[in-house]
Design an enzyme around this catalytic site. Structure first.
Site, PDB file in Angstrom:
ATOM      1  N   LYS A   1     -67.692   8.370   2.903  1.00 24.92           N
ATOM      2  CA  LYS A   1     -67.243   8.561   1.488  1.00 24.92           C
ATOM      3  C   LYS A   1     -66.153   7.047   1.448  1.00 24.92           C
ATOM      4  CE  LYS A   1     -68.509  13.143   0.452  1.00 24.92           C
ATOM      5  NZ  LYS A   1     -67.962  14.563   0.421  1.00 24.92           N
TER       6      LYS A   1
ATOM      7  N   GLN B   1     -61.918  17.688   0.891  1.00 18.90           N
ATOM      8  CA  GLN B   1     -63.311  17.855   1.613  1.00 18.90           C
ATOM      9  C   GLN B   1     -63.330  19.541   1.898  1.00 18.90           C
ATOM     10  OE1 GLN B   1     -65.805  15.692   2.470  1.00 18.90           O
ATOM     11  NE2 GLN B   1     -66.813  17.544   3.153  1.00 18.90           N
TER      12      GLN B   1
ATOM     13  N   ASP C   1     -65.031  16.195  -8.166  1.00 22.84           N
ATOM     14  CA  ASP C   1     -66.236  17.330  -7.782  1.00 22.84           C
ATOM     15  C   ASP C   1     -66.617  17.877  -9.265  1.00 22.84           C
ATOM     16  OD1 ASP C   1     -67.066  16.950  -5.340  1.00 22.84           O
ATOM     17  OD2 ASP C   1     -65.271  18.358  -4.586  1.00 22.84           O
TER      18      ASP C   1
END
Ligand SMILES: NC(=O)c1ccc[n+]([C@@H]2O[C@H](COP(=O)([O-])OP(=O)(O)OC[C@H]3O[C@@H](n4cnc5c(N)ncnc54)[C@H](OP(=O)(O)O)[C@@H]3O)[C@@H](O)[C@H]2O)c1
Length: 286
Positions: A54, A98, A121
């Site tokens: 990422k 994460q 998210d």
């Protein structure tokens, strides 16, 4: 022999990421470097790998990507302190913690500490509330990716019968809310089935669009699919590096269109993360 049309996620992600890169370039031209911060707790190899991927992609798209790596022994307060710093930093527009984090830590409590406007998210309780109310905000990435995938491949959703197998907080529940919204790429008749519906095949067999969101390998078989239906495989389980999808490959013999076993929903999820991040930067600088 399979006659189903394949619905890959790669080209969807490419288009979304091209739009993200264009927005990043506009922000940078205006003197703003969008920043997507990442937080890793502990030494899980797979998680470290995801963060590396990422961060590399963030750099390619023109984001700054400040990173904090906490030791596996970090306390809940340590994690909250990192999030408080990122919340207060006006130069940081999005934050990704994460998942999974070590077992002694509570991910949901940490997420609730994050500024909802920096939640890339789209899983913060405030953002779930915004979704339920139809208010603007970061959308949960996998559901948003599935809506984009259907739209990209020209699958009509409005007015059609969608059945979602699974009501989990990451996928099934927010997807059902999203696809029932009054928008041209949604506006569907959505039914959600789960372990409380013993005869769930009765519902999936009549679905024009069936989304598997259970995380139970091979749970969706050809006899659960209406001939010609669109089948989207969202649920997966990993055993080591092996990916075990919910949708049995033989469903392609019955479906009219189907996401591929690999490279279906996954790439769209990652693209939506960056879309949420750049939109957060645009909002913060509006
Ligand atoms: N492709 C991607 O990029 C991506 C991204 C995120 C998540 N995912 C995957 O999406 C899946 C769902 O995640 P989640 O967190 O939303 O869900 P979750 O919390 O794991 O819940 C799973 C859901 O499936 C239902 N279910 C499980 N076994 C079932 C069975 N035998 N019969 C009927 N229903 C059953 C459960 O019913 P009950 O509620 O009754 O227990 C529950 O609602 C996972 O596999 C995850 O790995 C994929």
């Amino acid at each position: 022999m399979s006659s189903a049309r394949l619905l890959p996620g790669g080209p969807v992600a490419e288009r979304v990421l091209a739009e993200v890169a264009a927005s990043v370039a506009e922000l940078r031209a205006a003197g703003v470097t969008p920043a997507l911060a990442t937080v890793l707790v502990g030494d899980d190899d797979a998680s470290a790998g995801y963060i590396r991927i990422k961060s590399r992609q963030a750099a390619e798209l023109g984001f700054a990507s400040p990173h904090v790596h906490l030791p596996a022994s970090a306390s809940q307060a340590d994690l909250h302190a990192v999030l408080a710093d990122f919340n207060a930093d006006r130069g940081v527009h999005g934050v990704l913690v994460q998942h999974p984090i070590p077992g002694h830590l509570d991910y949901d409590r940490a997420l609730a500490e994050l500024d909802p406007d920096k939640d890339v998210d789209g899983m913060h309780p405030v953002n779930m509330g915004r979704l339920a109310l139809g208010l603007p905000g970061p959308l949960p990435c996998t559901p948003a990716g599935i809506e984009a995938l259907l739209a990209f491949h020209g699958v009509p959703v409005a007015g059609r019968e969608v059945v979602v197998l699974g009501r989990g907080a990451t996928l099934g529940r927010p997807l059902a809310m999203l696809l029932a919204q009054k928008r041209p790429t949604a506006n569907a008749a959505v039914t959600v089935v789960h372990t409380g519906v013993a005869d769930w095949p009765r519902y999936t067999r009549r679905a024009e669009i069936l989304v598997a969101a259970a995380g139970v390998p091979g749970i969706v078989r050809p006899e659960h699919v209406r001939p010609g239906a669109v089948v989207v495989g969202g649920g997966v389980r990993y055993e080591g590096r092996r990916l075990l999808p919910d949708v049995d490959e033989s469903c392609a013999e019955v479906a009219g269109a189907i996401t591929p076993r690999v490279g279906g929903v996954g790439p769209t999820t990652v693209a939506m993360l960056f879309r949420n991040a750049v939109r957060a930067a645009v909002r913060a600088n509006a």
